[in-house]
Write a protein that holds these residues in place. Structure first.
Motif, PDB file in Angstrom:
ATOM      1  N   ARG A 126     -45.550 -28.442  -3.838  1.00 64.42           N
ATOM      2  CA  ARG A 126     -44.228 -27.938  -3.142  1.00 64.42           C
ATOM      3  C   ARG A 126     -44.024 -25.763  -2.497  1.00 64.42           C
ATOM      4  NH1 ARG A 126     -39.211 -30.638  -1.850  1.00 64.42           N
ATOM      5  NH2 ARG A 126     -40.557 -32.583  -1.184  1.00 64.42           N
ATOM      6  N   LYS A 127     -44.429 -25.874  -1.468  1.00 66.79           N
ATOM      7  CA  LYS A 127     -44.549 -24.645  -1.149  1.00 66.79           C
ATOM      8  C   LYS A 127     -43.087 -23.890  -1.034  1.00 66.79           C
ATOM      9  CE  LYS A 127     -48.305 -23.683   0.976  1.00 66.79           C
ATOM     10  NZ  LYS A 127     -49.449 -24.120   2.409  1.00 66.79           N
ATOM     11  N   PRO A 128     -42.697 -23.067  -1.897  1.00 68.72           N
ATOM     12  CA  PRO A 128     -40.956 -22.524  -1.148  1.00 68.72           C
ATOM     13  C   PRO A 128     -40.869 -22.750  -0.148  1.00 68.72           C
ATOM     14  CG  PRO A 128     -42.161 -20.474  -1.946  1.00 68.72           C
ATOM     15  CD  PRO A 128     -42.834 -21.971  -2.060  1.00 68.72           C
ATOM     16  N   GLU A 129     -39.310 -23.353   0.406  1.00 72.90           N
ATOM     17  CA  GLU A 129     -39.420 -23.199   1.817  1.00 72.90           C
ATOM     18  C   GLU A 129     -38.550 -22.047   2.367  1.00 72.90           C
ATOM     19  OE1 GLU A 129     -37.381 -27.105   3.117  1.00 72.90           O
ATOM     20  OE2 GLU A 129     -39.786 -27.896   1.953  1.00 72.90           O
ATOM     21  N   LYS A 130     -38.485 -21.640   3.538  1.00 73.22           N
ATOM     22  CA  LYS A 130     -36.858 -20.645   3.732  1.00 73.22           C
ATOM     23  C   LYS A 130     -36.489 -21.790   4.858  1.00 73.22           C
ATOM     24  CE  LYS A 130     -41.389 -17.369   4.996  1.00 73.22           C
ATOM     25  NZ  LYS A 130     -41.083 -16.639   6.858  1.00 73.22           N
ATOM     26  N   GLN A 131     -34.790 -20.934   4.332  1.00 76.97           N
ATOM     27  CA  GLN A 131     -34.061 -21.392   4.542  1.00 76.97           C
ATOM     28  C   GLN A 131     -33.572 -21.296   6.293  1.00 76.97           C
ATOM     29  OE1 GLN A 131     -32.324 -23.746   2.894  1.00 76.97           O
ATOM     30  NE2 GLN A 131     -33.393 -23.967   0.686  1.00 76.97           N
ATOM     31  N   SER A 132     -34.356 -19.771   6.570  1.00 79.26           N
ATOM     32  CA  SER A 132     -34.073 -19.938   7.998  1.00 79.26           C
ATOM     33  C   SER A 132     -33.755 -20.789   8.922  1.00 79.26           C
ATOM     34  CB  SER A 132     -34.207 -18.698   8.535  1.00 79.26           C
ATOM     35  OG  SER A 132     -36.204 -18.834   8.400  1.00 79.26           O
ATOM     36  N   GLY A 133     -35.062 -21.012   8.794  1.00 81.69           N
ATOM     37  CA  GLY A 133     -34.947 -23.009   9.846  1.00 81.69           C
ATOM     38  C   GLY A 133     -34.711 -24.185   9.356  1.00 81.69           C
ATOM     39  N   SER A 134     -35.565 -25.101  10.189  1.00 81.20           N
ATOM     40  CA  SER A 134     -34.967 -26.386   9.636  1.00 81.20           C
ATOM     41  C   SER A 134     -35.460 -27.047   8.412  1.00 81.20           C
ATOM     42  CB  SER A 134     -35.249 -27.436  11.076  1.00 81.20           C
ATOM     43  OG  SER A 134     -36.359 -27.393  11.262  1.00 81.20           O
ATOM     44  N   ALA A 135     -34.100 -26.711   7.632  1.00 81.02           N
ATOM     45  CA  ALA A 135     -34.959 -27.583   5.915  1.00 81.02           C
ATOM     46  C   ALA A 135     -36.045 -28.698   5.844  1.00 81.02           C
ATOM     47  CB  ALA A 135     -34.011 -27.442   4.924  1.00 81.02           C
ATOM     48  N   GLY A 136     -35.897 -29.541   6.761  1.00 79.28           N
ATOM     49  CA  GLY A 136     -36.394 -31.267   6.881  1.00 79.28           C
ATOM     50  C   GLY A 136     -37.440 -31.076   7.842  1.00 79.28           C
ATOM     51  N   ALA A 137     -38.084 -29.533   7.901  1.00 79.61           N
ATOM     52  CA  ALA A 137     -39.584 -30.200   9.076  1.00 79.61           C
ATOM     53  C   ALA A 137     -40.611 -30.828   8.273  1.00 79.61           C
ATOM     54  CB  ALA A 137     -39.618 -28.633   9.694  1.00 79.61           C
ATOM     55  N   GLY A 138     -40.525 -30.308   7.468  1.00 82.03           N
ATOM     56  CA  GLY A 138     -41.901 -31.953   6.620  1.00 82.03           C
ATOM     57  C   GLY A 138     -41.360 -33.187   6.380  1.00 82.03           C
ATOM     58  N   GLU A 139     -39.928 -33.663   6.239  1.00 85.28           N
ATOM     59  CA  GLU A 139     -39.702 -34.699   6.610  1.00 85.28           C
ATOM     60  C   GLU A 139     -39.719 -35.992   7.725  1.00 85.28           C
ATOM     61  OE1 GLU A 139     -35.782 -34.778   4.419  1.00 85.28           O
ATOM     62  OE2 GLU A 139     -36.318 -34.307   3.269  1.00 85.28           O
ATOM     63  N   ASP A 140     -39.306 -34.865   8.850  1.00 83.43           N
ATOM     64  CA  ASP A 140     -39.646 -35.048  10.044  1.00 83.43           C
ATOM     65  C   ASP A 140     -41.492 -35.824  10.681  1.00 83.43           C
ATOM     66  OD1 ASP A 140     -36.984 -34.465  10.134  1.00 83.43           O
ATOM     67  OD2 ASP A 140     -37.326 -32.695  11.824  1.00 83.43           O
ATOM     68  N   PHE A 141     -42.179 -34.398  10.340  1.00 85.75           N
ATOM     69  CA  PHE A 141     -44.013 -35.234  10.247  1.00 85.75           C
ATOM     70  C   PHE A 141     -43.750 -36.715   9.285  1.00 85.75           C
ATOM     71  CE2 PHE A 141     -43.447 -30.600  11.183  1.00 85.75           C
ATOM     72  CZ  PHE A 141     -43.983 -30.945  12.762  1.00 85.75           C
ATOM     73  N   SER A 142     -43.355 -36.470   8.124  1.00 88.96           N
ATOM     74  CA  SER A 142     -43.384 -37.187   7.975  1.00 88.96           C
ATOM     75  C   SER A 142     -43.177 -38.756   8.255  1.00 88.96           C
ATOM     76  CB  SER A 142     -43.151 -37.548   6.090  1.00 88.96           C
ATOM     77  OG  SER A 142     -41.862 -37.443   6.285  1.00 88.96           O
ATOM     78  N   ASP A 143     -41.697 -38.981   9.202  1.00 88.72           N
ATOM     79  CA  ASP A 143     -41.495 -40.004   9.822  1.00 88.72           C
ATOM     80  C   ASP A 143     -42.578 -40.178  11.054  1.00 88.72           C
ATOM     81  OD1 ASP A 143     -39.607 -40.192   7.569  1.00 88.72           O
ATOM     82  OD2 ASP A 143     -38.261 -39.118   9.371  1.00 88.72           O
ATOM     83  N   ILE A 144     -42.846 -39.538  11.465  1.00 87.61           N
ATOM     84  CA  ILE A 144     -43.963 -39.205  13.000  1.00 87.61           C
ATOM     85  C   ILE A 144     -45.240 -40.292  12.136  1.00 87.61           C
ATOM     86  CG2 ILE A 144     -45.055 -37.829  14.605  1.00 87.61           C
ATOM     87  CD1 ILE A 144     -43.029 -36.185  14.168  1.00 87.61           C
ATOM     88  N   GLU A 145     -45.370 -39.286  11.250  1.00 90.12           N
ATOM     89  CA  GLU A 145     -47.308 -39.987  10.585  1.00 90.12           C
ATOM     90  C   GLU A 145     -47.231 -41.244  10.249  1.00 90.12           C
ATOM     91  OE1 GLU A 145     -48.108 -37.351   7.401  1.00 90.12           O
ATOM     92  OE2 GLU A 145     -48.638 -35.308   8.635  1.00 90.12           O
ATOM     93  N   ALA A 146     -45.704 -42.035   9.661  1.00 87.34           N
ATOM     94  CA  ALA A 146     -45.906 -42.699   8.815  1.00 87.34           C
ATOM     95  C   ALA A 146     -45.576 -43.991  10.765  1.00 87.34           C
ATOM     96  CB  ALA A 146     -43.903 -43.449   8.336  1.00 87.34           C
ATOM     97  N   ILE A 147     -44.965 -43.835  11.415  1.00 88.01           N
ATOM     98  CA  ILE A 147     -44.585 -44.681  12.797  1.00 88.01           C
ATOM     99  C   ILE A 147     -46.299 -44.606  13.234  1.00 88.01           C
ATOM    100  CG2 ILE A 147     -44.071 -44.433  15.324  1.00 88.01           C
ATOM    101  CD1 ILE A 147     -41.499 -42.792  14.190  1.00 88.01           C
ATOM    102  N   LEU A 148     -46.970 -43.568  13.345  1.00 84.09           N
ATOM    103  CA  LEU A 148     -48.203 -43.464  13.577  1.00 84.09           C
ATOM    104  C   LEU A 148     -49.218 -43.649  12.937  1.00 84.09           C
ATOM    105  CD1 LEU A 148     -48.513 -39.316  14.220  1.00 84.09           C
ATOM    106  CD2 LEU A 148     -48.662 -42.136  16.401  1.00 84.09           C
ATOM    107  N   LYS A 149     -49.213 -44.713  11.234  1.00 86.80           N
ATOM    108  CA  LYS A 149     -50.135 -44.926  10.882  1.00 86.80           C
ATOM    109  C   LYS A 149     -49.268 -46.882  10.703  1.00 86.80           C
ATOM    110  CE  LYS A 149     -51.131 -41.880   6.838  1.00 86.80           C
ATOM    111  NZ  LYS A 149     -51.114 -41.398   5.524  1.00 86.80           N
ATOM    112  N   LYS A 150     -48.441 -47.035  10.909  1.00 80.77           N
ATOM    113  CA  LYS A 150     -47.525 -48.191  11.087  1.00 80.77           C
ATOM    114  C   LYS A 150     -48.737 -48.783  12.588  1.00 80.77           C
ATOM    115  CE  LYS A 150     -43.982 -50.915  12.519  1.00 80.77           C
ATOM    116  NZ  LYS A 150     -42.646 -50.469  13.066  1.00 80.77           N
ATOM    117  N   HIS A 151     -49.044 -47.923  13.416  1.00 75.68           N
ATOM    118  CA  HIS A 151     -49.804 -48.488  14.906  1.00 75.68           C
ATOM    119  C   HIS A 151     -51.358 -47.902  14.315  1.00 75.68           C
ATOM    120  CE1 HIS A 151     -46.120 -49.682  17.023  1.00 75.68           C
ATOM    121  NE2 HIS A 151     -45.003 -48.193  16.369  1.00 75.68           N
ATOM    122  N   GLY A 152     -51.498 -47.610  13.671  1.00 76.86           N
ATOM    123  CA  GLY A 152     -52.832 -47.698  13.413  1.00 76.86           C
ATOM    124  C   GLY A 152     -53.427 -46.689  14.077  1.00 76.86           C
ATOM    125  N   ILE A 153     -52.582 -45.482  14.815  1.00 74.26           N
ATOM    126  CA  ILE A 153     -53.234 -44.462  14.776  1.00 74.26           C
ATOM    127  C   ILE A 153     -53.289 -43.794  14.227  1.00 74.26           C
ATOM    128  CG2 ILE A 153     -52.933 -42.109  16.740  1.00 74.26           C
ATOM    129  CD1 ILE A 153     -51.109 -44.675  18.322  1.00 74.26           C
TER     130      ILE A 153
END
Length: 153
Positions: A126-153
């Motif tokens: 884990r890298k220290p996250e900056k609090q200026s932007g959205s804190a859950g940016a990594g979580e958003d990408f993990s959701d997208i990746e899970a969807i893509l993996k579910k569809h075999g992409i």
């Protein structure tokens, strides 16, 4: 010769109907009927009727249309089978191997992997996250990746 005669008769009949319609003071409809009735004569004068009649009475032309229809049918059958996932075993195995291959950016999928993954990606750094932007940016990408993996992409 017969086709040209038939086209001329159809045009003459259409012009007669247009004249009767114009007599009944329906000029717009009469003009439209006259336009349609002049089409067969125009086709005769341009030679389209002769060309079509030459095509229509040759068995080799109809055989060619049959072969083209068969080719189209075979293409559509293979597409339907591919869409249902019924490709050959060899193709499915190759696709499975390609899906198991290394990712282009292995660290990109690390947040979406759980505890049952390989040792080097089980505990992502884990890298220290900056609090200026959205804190859950990594979580958003993990959701997208899970969807893509579910569809075999």
């Amino acid at each position: 010769m017969l086709a040209e005669t038939i086209c001329s008769a159809v045009s003459a009949a259409g012009l007669g109907i247009a004249a009767v319609t114009a007599y009944r003071k329906r000029f717009l409809t009469a003009t439209r009927i006259a336009a349609y009735s002049l089409v067969p004569v125009g086709l005769v004068l341009t030679g389209v009727v002769k060309w079509l009649s030459d095509i229509a009475f040759k068995p080799s032309v109809w055989l060619g249309f049959g072969v083209l229809g068969l080719a189209w049918l075979l293409f559509m059958i293979t597409r339907a089978i591919e869409r249902r996932g019924g490709g050959s075993r060899k193709e499915r195995r190759a696709a499975a191997r390609a899906a198991q291959g290394e990712a282009v950016a292995p660290a990109a999928s690390a947040p979406s992997l759980g505890a049952g993954s390989s040792p080097d990606t089980a505990r992502p750094r884990r890298k220290p996250e900056k609090q200026s932007g959205s804190a859950g940016a990594g979580e958003d990408f993990s959701d997208i990746e899970a969807i893509l993996k579910k569809h075999g992409i």
